[in-house]
Design an enzyme around this catalytic site. Structure first.
Site, PDB file in Angstrom:
ATOM      1  N   GLY A 109       0.828  -1.218   0.000  1.00  0.00           N
ATOM      2  CA  GLY A 109       0.000   0.000   0.000  1.00  0.00           C
ATOM      3  C   GLY A 109       0.849   1.250   0.000  1.00  0.00           C
ATOM      4  O   GLY A 109       0.513   2.261   0.620  1.00  0.00           O
TER       5      GLY A 109
ATOM      6  N   LEU B 257       1.491   3.576  -2.046  1.00  0.00           N
ATOM      7  CA  LEU B 257       1.100   4.858  -2.659  1.00  0.00           C
ATOM      8  C   LEU B 257       0.126   5.635  -1.773  1.00  0.00           C
ATOM      9  O   LEU B 257      -0.429   6.643  -2.179  1.00  0.00           O
ATOM     10  CB  LEU B 257       0.510   4.637  -4.047  1.00  0.00           C
ATOM     11  CG  LEU B 257       1.506   4.109  -5.088  1.00  0.00           C
ATOM     12  CD1 LEU B 257       0.867   4.057  -6.470  1.00  0.00           C
ATOM     13  CD2 LEU B 257       2.784   4.940  -5.147  1.00  0.00           C
ATOM     14  N   GLY B 258      -0.081   5.183  -0.554  1.00  0.00           N
ATOM     15  CA  GLY B 258      -0.903   5.939   0.392  1.00  0.00           C
ATOM     16  C   GLY B 258      -0.119   7.101   0.986  1.00  0.00           C
ATOM     17  O   GLY B 258       0.916   7.504   0.463  1.00  0.00           O
TER      18      GLY B 258
ATOM     19  N   LEU C  38       1.748   7.392   3.649  1.00  0.00           N
ATOM     20  CA  LEU C  38       3.027   7.205   4.339  1.00  0.00           C
ATOM     21  C   LEU C  38       4.116   6.517   3.523  1.00  0.00           C
ATOM     22  O   LEU C  38       5.300   6.621   3.848  1.00  0.00           O
ATOM     23  CB  LEU C  38       2.801   6.392   5.629  1.00  0.00           C
ATOM     24  CG  LEU C  38       1.742   6.928   6.598  1.00  0.00           C
ATOM     25  CD1 LEU C  38       1.628   6.024   7.818  1.00  0.00           C
ATOM     26  CD2 LEU C  38       2.099   8.341   7.035  1.00  0.00           C
TER      27      LEU C  38
ATOM     28  N   ASP D  33       2.056  -1.608  -4.725  1.00  0.00           N
ATOM     29  CA  ASP D  33       0.653  -1.204  -4.674  1.00  0.00           C
ATOM     30  C   ASP D  33      -0.047  -1.832  -5.874  1.00  0.00           C
ATOM     31  O   ASP D  33       0.594  -2.576  -6.639  1.00  0.00           O
ATOM     32  CB  ASP D  33       0.515   0.336  -4.683  1.00  0.00           C
ATOM     33  CG  ASP D  33      -0.664   0.791  -3.823  1.00  0.00           C
ATOM     34  OD1 ASP D  33      -1.771   0.247  -4.029  1.00  0.00           O
ATOM     35  OD2 ASP D  33      -0.491   1.665  -2.952  1.00  0.00           O
ATOM     36  N   ILE D  34      -1.345  -1.506  -6.055  1.00  0.00           N
ATOM     37  CA  ILE D  34      -2.067  -2.120  -7.179  1.00  0.00           C
ATOM     38  C   ILE D  34      -2.271  -1.142  -8.332  1.00  0.00           C
ATOM     39  O   ILE D  34      -2.869  -1.493  -9.336  1.00  0.00           O
ATOM     40  CB  ILE D  34      -3.441  -2.685  -6.747  1.00  0.00           C
ATOM     41  CG1 ILE D  34      -4.258  -1.618  -6.008  1.00  0.00           C
ATOM     42  CG2 ILE D  34      -3.263  -3.923  -5.893  1.00  0.00           C
ATOM     43  CD1 ILE D  34      -5.683  -2.023  -5.736  1.00  0.00           C
TER      44      ILE D  34
ATOM     45  N   ILE E   9      -2.689  -7.160  -2.103  1.00  0.00           N
ATOM     46  CA  ILE E   9      -2.562  -7.727  -0.769  1.00  0.00           C
ATOM     47  C   ILE E   9      -3.447  -8.963  -0.576  1.00  0.00           C
ATOM     48  O   ILE E   9      -3.225  -9.790   0.311  1.00  0.00           O
ATOM     49  CB  ILE E   9      -2.863  -6.614   0.273  1.00  0.00           C
ATOM     50  CG1 ILE E   9      -2.281  -6.981   1.611  1.00  0.00           C
ATOM     51  CG2 ILE E   9      -4.315  -6.280   0.371  1.00  0.00           C
ATOM     52  CD1 ILE E   9      -0.818  -7.139   1.572  1.00  0.00           C
TER      53      ILE E   9
ATOM     54  N   TYR F 215     -12.743   0.140  10.382  1.00  0.00           N
ATOM     55  CA  TYR F 215     -11.302   0.428  10.408  1.00  0.00           C
ATOM     56  C   TYR F 215     -10.737   0.117  11.796  1.00  0.00           C
ATOM     57  O   TYR F 215      -9.749  -0.599  11.939  1.00  0.00           O
ATOM     58  CB  TYR F 215     -11.116   1.908  10.061  1.00  0.00           C
ATOM     59  CG  TYR F 215      -9.714   2.454  10.163  1.00  0.00           C
ATOM     60  CD1 TYR F 215      -8.671   1.934   9.404  1.00  0.00           C
ATOM     61  CD2 TYR F 215      -9.447   3.551  10.992  1.00  0.00           C
ATOM     62  CE1 TYR F 215      -7.397   2.488   9.485  1.00  0.00           C
ATOM     63  CE2 TYR F 215      -8.189   4.101  11.067  1.00  0.00           C
ATOM     64  CZ  TYR F 215      -7.164   3.570  10.319  1.00  0.00           C
ATOM     65  OH  TYR F 215      -5.911   4.109  10.392  1.00  0.00           O
TER      66      TYR F 215
HETATM   67  C1  AKB Z   1      -8.087   8.238  10.029  1.00  0.00           C
HETATM   68  O1  AKB Z   1      -8.506   9.373  10.322  1.00  0.00           O
HETATM   69  O2  AKB Z   1      -8.807   7.302   9.677  1.00  0.00           O
HETATM   70  C2  AKB Z   1      -6.603   8.005  10.169  1.00  0.00           C
HETATM   71  C3  AKB Z   1      -6.258   7.542  11.532  1.00  0.00           C
HETATM   72  C4  AKB Z   1      -6.245   8.475  12.661  1.00  0.00           C
HETATM   73  O3  AKB Z   1      -5.997   6.389  11.711  1.00  0.00           O
HETATM   74  N1  AKB Z   1      -5.891   9.198   9.845  1.00  0.00           N
END
Ligand code: AKB
Length: 331
Positions: free
Chosen positions: A26, A28-29, A31, A52-53, A71, A159
């Site tokens: 990943g 190209l995100g 970080l 990345d893809i 991934i 998430y």
């Molecule tokens: C988000 O806002 O989803 C991220 C994080 C704090 O993990 N930047």
């Protein structure tokens, strides 16, 4: 295959010894490009593989090895690890908090199935595995000011749930199989060269672009929403420092790290020192509900005590560097 052990300096300022070969997923995100650049300076350009893809933009393509890696494709990952003799995986592939809520099935696949693949591969090939976690791994039942490393974690986003899963699975693989799993819980990360990909803390990046482009900024969080934050250079330095630590220095596998905490209103006040005519409005959207369950102040005292974590950028330093980097882009 027996390569000699990798040796690190105690003060983490210099790197000596055998250079690890690193695969960044990943990449190209927000970080990946920055981390690749820091690691390539330390370990050699040819030893750090971005993946990345999607097709790499020209600056990335020209900067060093870049490979296709989905991934969810175990065999392809296996092939990359074997062919390029990988020692470490930095697993950045993930859907962030806001986009994850808009596509839960995809977030489950990328954030959970993807993690299972890298865990299993790291076990099989004896790799060191870094998976970032987040303030989003906490929820409304966690203490929010401050939030320590160990406390109730009942996040309300997919998430957050997937990141708690990653922390627990990684720690399980460490205890059960001796796999070298490491995780840092990051706050909102603020960067100038790359954009965040759909998080709840993104307003703190948008404000700099809006201040310079139009002078009009609308925050999608209420003016008083306090969240932990960090400038990208601190974040990347924490990853490298943490990855280079000898195992014996780690008292736990997952640590909180942070630099500062502020509200949109406090950030606006600081930004106005650079752009006095900035107009600000606060129009909370669905991301407010997420932010309201997250830590306000992050307690990273264990990282500071156990391995000397220290941030360089506070809110003033952050604004100074962001304007220094972005002004030339908009002038
Ligand atoms: C988000 O806002 O989803 C991220 C994080 C704090 O993990 N930047």
């Amino acid at each position: 295959e027996n390569r000699p052990e990798i040796i690190y300096n105690d003060d983490h300022t210099k790197y000596e010894g055998n250079k690890p070969r690193v695969l960044i997923t990943g990449s190209l995100g927000q970080l990946g490009t920055g981390l690749a650049s820091v690691m390539r300076k330390r370990y050699g350009v040819q030893n750090v593989f971005m993946s990345d893809i999607i097709k790499a933009p020209p600056n990335v393509a020209a900067s060093g090895p870049y490979v296709f890696a989905d991934i969810l494709d175990f065999k392809r990952l296996q092939e990359l690890i074997v062919t390029h003799n990988i020692d470490w995986i930095v697993h950045f592939s993930a859907l962030l908090s806001a986009v994850g809520e808009n596509n839960v099935p995809l977030a489950m696949r990328v954030n959970i199935e993807g993690l299972h693949n890298v865990l299993e591969l790291s076990k099989q090939y004896k790799l060191k595995l870094f998976v970032p976690s987040t303030i989003g791994a906490f929820g409304p039942d966690s203490p929010r000011n401050p939030t320590p490393d160990l406390c109730i974690q009942r996040p309300r986003t997919i998430y957050g749930v997937s990141k708690v899963h990653a922390e627990l699975m990684g720690e399980y693989y460490y205890h059960r199989f001796g796999m070298d799993f490491r995780s840092l819980r990051f706050p909102g990360v603020i960067s100038a060269d790359t954009n965040p990909g759909g998080g709840t803390t993104d307003y703190a990046v948008h404000i700099f672009h809006d201040a310079l482009q139009t002078g009009d900024f609308t925050s999608f969080l209420r003016r008083d929403t306090r969240l932990p934050m960090m400038y990208i250079d601190d974040c990347l330095r924490s990853v490298v420092q943490f990855m280079e630590l000898p195992n014996k220095q780690l008292k736990q596998r997952t640590y909180n790290v942070t630099a500062m905490s502020f509200t949109p209103e406090e950030l606006v006040a600081e930004v106005r020192k650079h752009v006095p005519h900035l107009k600000a409005k606060y129009e909370a959207d669905s991301r407010q509900k997420i932010a309201d369950t997250w830590p306000e102040v992050f307690d990273d005292s264990n990282a500071r005590a156990d391995w000397g974590w220290k941030h360089d950028y506070d809110i003033k330093g952050l604004c100074d560097i962001m304007f220094e980097k972005l002004r030339p882009v908009y002038d």
